[in-house]
Design a protein around this motif. Structure first.
Motif, PDB file in Angstrom:
ATOM      1  N   LEU A 111       0.765  -1.033   0.073  1.00  6.97           N
ATOM      2  CA  LEU A 111       0.163  -0.063  -0.039  1.00  6.97           C
ATOM      3  C   LEU A 111       0.801   1.239  -0.077  1.00  6.97           C
ATOM      4  CD1 LEU A 111      -2.794  -0.900   2.754  1.00  6.97           C
ATOM      5  CD2 LEU A 111      -3.047  -1.276   0.090  1.00  6.97           C
ATOM      6  N   ASP A 115      -3.056   5.305  -0.353  1.00  8.71           N
ATOM      7  CA  ASP A 115      -3.938   4.145  -0.356  1.00  8.71           C
ATOM      8  C   ASP A 115      -4.480   4.238   1.403  1.00  8.71           C
ATOM      9  OD1 ASP A 115      -3.646   3.153  -2.791  1.00  8.71           O
ATOM     10  OD2 ASP A 115      -1.973   2.085  -2.155  1.00  8.71           O
ATOM     11  N   VAL A 229      -9.826   1.318  -2.831  1.00 12.04           N
ATOM     12  CA  VAL A 229      -9.442   0.854  -1.449  1.00 12.04           C
ATOM     13  C   VAL A 229     -10.698   1.189  -0.462  1.00 12.04           C
ATOM     14  CG1 VAL A 229      -7.632   1.576   0.524  1.00 12.04           C
ATOM     15  CG2 VAL A 229      -6.987   2.090  -1.906  1.00 12.04           C
ATOM     16  N   LYS A 238      -6.838  -2.796  -1.046  1.00 18.03           N
ATOM     17  CA  LYS A 238      -6.877  -2.471  -2.282  1.00 18.03           C
ATOM     18  C   LYS A 238      -6.993  -3.271  -3.357  1.00 18.03           C
ATOM     19  CE  LYS A 238      -4.140   0.652  -5.079  1.00 18.03           C
ATOM     20  NZ  LYS A 238      -2.907   1.434  -5.588  1.00 18.03           N
TER      21      LYS A 238
END
Length: 251
Positions: A111, A115, A229, A238
């Motif tokens: 991530l 995110d 996300v 995600k």
């Protein structure tokens, strides 16, 4: 109105095969066990007889449950499933991270800071995030520069409209800054890749990556698109790939 049971064609076949096995193999065997127990005479203290009758009742309950599901089955036409969004029957490849493990662990999973911010946006506004920063360790490690960068990336990636981002608490000056396009995920560098297949509730099998559309994670992923996300409890997901056929997921 009877409950509708959404299932794949494979799931329906599994139910039909299970029903056939109970009726042709398991039920005759238990009937034979009951007959043997009866032949022993006094049934009042015959444990084998009581156990066999309980097993027979359990099998009959399972037969009735399967018949109800088959009678009210809605079988998905997998050829018509739209893999532009997550839906029942899709295999979803996600980056998964536990935010309780901290920022470093989330970044190592694959991530980005954007995110993480986007995940929290599904639960609270930017202003709420800043206000609660010291109550959540992972938020404490995000800087004002992270929020400014996230604003530009979210806008460039068309995850939100400018007005929506302003409503969520991003400053207009952040949105006016040069937007940095979000790069494509490099799966080879991700440690948190997982694949979940969204199925009807009776087909759920967590050990094999099949999660119910009624579960918290399954419900959160439904109708989402690639790169979305979502946050479920302390987990961030995600979406990096959506396919109808699980076997088509490339690593």
């Amino acid at each position: 109105m009877p409950k509708e049971y959404i299932m794949t064609a494979a799931g329906k076949r599994e139910l039909e095969e299970r029903l056939e096995h109970i009726k042709m193999v398991e039920m005759p065997a238990i009937v034979e066990e009951i007959a043997k127990a009866r032949a022993q005479g006094d049934l009042s203290e015959n444990a084998e007889y009581e156990i066999a009758r309980e097993e027979q009742a359990q099998l009959q309950n399972e037969i009735d449950a399967i018949k109800e599901k088959l009678a009210n089955a809605k079988v998905l036409d997998e050829k018509s499933i739209n893999d532009d969004v997550v839906s029942i029957g899709c295999a979803v490849e996600v980056i998964e991270a536990d935010i309780d493990e901290g920022l470093d662990a989330a970044l190592k999973s694959g991530l980005t800071r954007t995110d993480i911010i986007e995940g929290f946006l599904t639960k609270m506004s930017v202003n709420d995030m800043r206000a609660n920063r010291f109550n959540r360790g992972i938020l404490r490690e995000l800087t004002d520069a992270d929020y400014a960068l996230a604003a530009g990336e979210l806008l460039a990636g068309k995850r939100y409209k400018k007005e929506e981002l302003i409503d969520k608490g991003f400053a207009d000056v952040d949105l006016a800054s040069k937007a940095k396009a979000r790069g494509k995920v490099d799966k080879s560098k991700c440690e948190g890749l997982k694949v979940y297949t969204i199925v009807g509730s009776h087909e759920a099998d967590a050990l094999n990556g099949k999660i119910s559309n009624e579960s918290r994670v399954g419900a959160a992923l439904l109708d989402k698109e690639e790169n979305d996300v979502v946050m479920v409890g302390d987990l961030l997901f995600k979406i990096v790939n959506i396919v109808v056929d699980r076997k088509a997921v490339k690593r």
